[in-house]
Design a protein around this motif. Structure first.
Motif, mmCIF file in Angstrom:
data_model
loop_
_atom_site.group_PDB
_atom_site.id
_atom_site.type_symbol
_atom_site.label_atom_id
_atom_site.label_comp_id
_atom_site.label_asym_id
_atom_site.label_seq_id
_atom_site.Cartn_x
_atom_site.Cartn_y
_atom_site.Cartn_z
ATOM 1 N N UNK A 128 10.039 12.417 -10.347
ATOM 2 C CA UNK A 128 10.831 12.935 -9.237
ATOM 3 C C UNK A 128 12.265 12.448 -9.427
ATOM 4 N N UNK A 129 13.185 13.374 -9.690
ATOM 5 C CA UNK A 129 14.592 13.041 -9.859
ATOM 6 C C UNK A 129 15.199 12.763 -8.490
ATOM 7 N N UNK A 130 15.754 11.565 -8.315
ATOM 8 C CA UNK A 130 16.363 11.172 -7.046
ATOM 9 C C UNK A 130 17.868 11.394 -7.053
ATOM 10 N N UNK A 131 18.507 11.177 -8.211
ATOM 11 C CA UNK A 131 19.961 11.274 -8.281
ATOM 12 C C UNK A 131 20.375 11.560 -9.720
ATOM 13 N N UNK A 132 21.325 12.467 -9.895
ATOM 14 C CA UNK A 132 21.888 12.791 -11.202
ATOM 15 C C UNK A 132 23.373 12.457 -11.151
ATOM 16 N N UNK A 139 12.751 12.340 2.554
ATOM 17 C CA UNK A 139 11.412 11.769 2.374
ATOM 18 C C UNK A 139 11.522 10.535 1.476
ATOM 19 N N UNK A 140 10.835 9.478 1.850
ATOM 20 C CA UNK A 140 10.778 8.270 1.034
ATOM 21 C C UNK A 140 9.688 8.478 -0.020
ATOM 22 N N UNK A 141 10.095 8.481 -1.292
ATOM 23 C CA UNK A 141 9.175 8.740 -2.400
ATOM 24 C C UNK A 141 9.162 7.494 -3.287
ATOM 25 N N UNK A 142 8.236 6.568 -3.040
ATOM 26 C CA UNK A 142 8.239 5.310 -3.788
ATOM 27 C C UNK A 142 7.411 5.371 -5.061
ATOM 28 N N UNK A 143 7.801 4.548 -6.020
ATOM 29 C CA UNK A 143 6.938 4.240 -7.159
ATOM 30 C C UNK A 143 6.448 2.821 -6.915
ATOM 31 N N UNK A 144 5.199 2.699 -6.526
ATOM 32 C CA UNK A 144 4.631 1.406 -6.150
ATOM 33 C C UNK A 144 4.226 0.644 -7.409
ATOM 34 N N UNK A 145 4.514 -0.663 -7.411
ATOM 35 C CA UNK A 145 4.218 -1.569 -8.515
ATOM 36 C C UNK A 145 3.534 -2.802 -7.929
ATOM 37 N N UNK A 168 5.855 9.511 -9.145
ATOM 38 C CA UNK A 168 5.185 9.554 -7.848
ATOM 39 C C UNK A 168 4.028 10.533 -7.933
ATOM 40 N N UNK A 169 2.827 10.005 -7.710
ATOM 41 C CA UNK A 169 1.615 10.834 -7.769
ATOM 42 C C UNK A 169 1.517 11.594 -9.088
ATOM 43 N N UNK A 181 0.836 -1.201 0.000
ATOM 44 C CA UNK A 181 0.000 0.000 0.000
ATOM 45 C C UNK A 181 0.869 1.249 0.000
ATOM 46 N N UNK A 182 0.381 2.302 -0.628
ATOM 47 C CA UNK A 182 1.158 3.548 -0.690
ATOM 48 C C UNK A 182 1.433 4.023 0.731
ATOM 49 N N UNK A 183 2.674 4.396 1.020
ATOM 50 C CA UNK A 183 3.031 4.811 2.366
ATOM 51 C C UNK A 183 2.434 6.162 2.721
ATOM 52 N N UNK A 184 2.419 6.414 3.998
ATOM 53 C CA UNK A 184 1.966 7.705 4.505
ATOM 54 C C UNK A 184 2.859 8.794 3.914
ATOM 55 N N UNK A 185 2.314 9.981 3.573
ATOM 56 C CA UNK A 185 3.122 11.030 2.946
ATOM 57 C C UNK A 185 4.314 11.476 3.780
ATOM 58 N N UNK A 186 4.272 11.238 5.081
ATOM 59 C CA UNK A 186 5.377 11.654 5.937
ATOM 60 C C UNK A 186 6.430 10.566 6.105
#
Length: 189
Positions: free
Chosen positions: A154-158, A79-85, A149-150, A15-20
């Protein structure tokens, strides 16, 4: 690998995690002392004394994080920003050189997607906003790690000097031939 969620426990886990929800990266293994093999010196690490931890810890809320985390200068909190699959979690990587590129979506059952844990990889298109960010940053060659995400990228690392996981070596060898042709587009004349 099945694409359906098999039971309620797994469904709850995905399940999608809490936004915090936050991801904590512990920094525990020293980068090195600046000495290379055979006594040949190399440049010292950019942040002497910083230690890198191999594991991440994820907390459901900011309030759930231990107080010492906020008092420890060598810890990084983000912040943990997941792409849920349906099979777990996804991380997208866009590798490019000049006009040549490869963009891949990697899926893992683990929340932090690492090469050794990937259960599926598939080509995906590059979002226009990341192309604009590449231009803004002035990258001719590199790798962007990102998630959707949503509904947004969202770029995590370059990375200007991308590496790879040994588990992905076969796929990367094929892609390297394509990227090598991109070098020509960077040469003058």
């Amino acid at each position: 690998v099945g694409h359906a969620v098999q039971d309620a426990h797994r469904a709850a886990h995905l399940a999608e995690p809490h936004p915090d929800q936050m991801r904590l990266a512990f920094l525990d293994q020293p980068h090195g002392d600046g000495v290379g093999l055979g006594g040949i010196f190399r440049r010292p690490p950019p942040h002497p004394g910083v230690q890198v931890y191999s594991e991440y810890e994820i907390f459901d809320t900011v309030a759930a994080m231990p107080q010492h985390v906020w008092l420890t200068p060598h810890l990084v909190v983000e912040r943990f920003i997941p792409e849920v699959d349906p099979d777990g979690f996804a991380l997208r990587t866009w590798i490019f050189m000049g006009e040549r590129e490869r963009c891949t979506r990697h899926v893992s059952r683990q929340k932090i997607v690492k090469g050794a844990d990937i259960v599926r990889s598939e080509p995906v298109p590059v979002p226009d906003e990341l192309r604009a960010e590449r231009e803004r940053l002035g990258f001719d060659y590199g790798k962007f790690d990102f998630v959707l995400y949503r509904g947004r990228s969202v770029l995590l690392d370059a990375n200007k000097t991308p590496g790879s996981a040994p588990a992905l070596s076969g796929m990367l060898a094929d892609g390297a031939r394509n990227l090598a042709d991109g070098l020509e587009s960077l040469l003058p004349g």
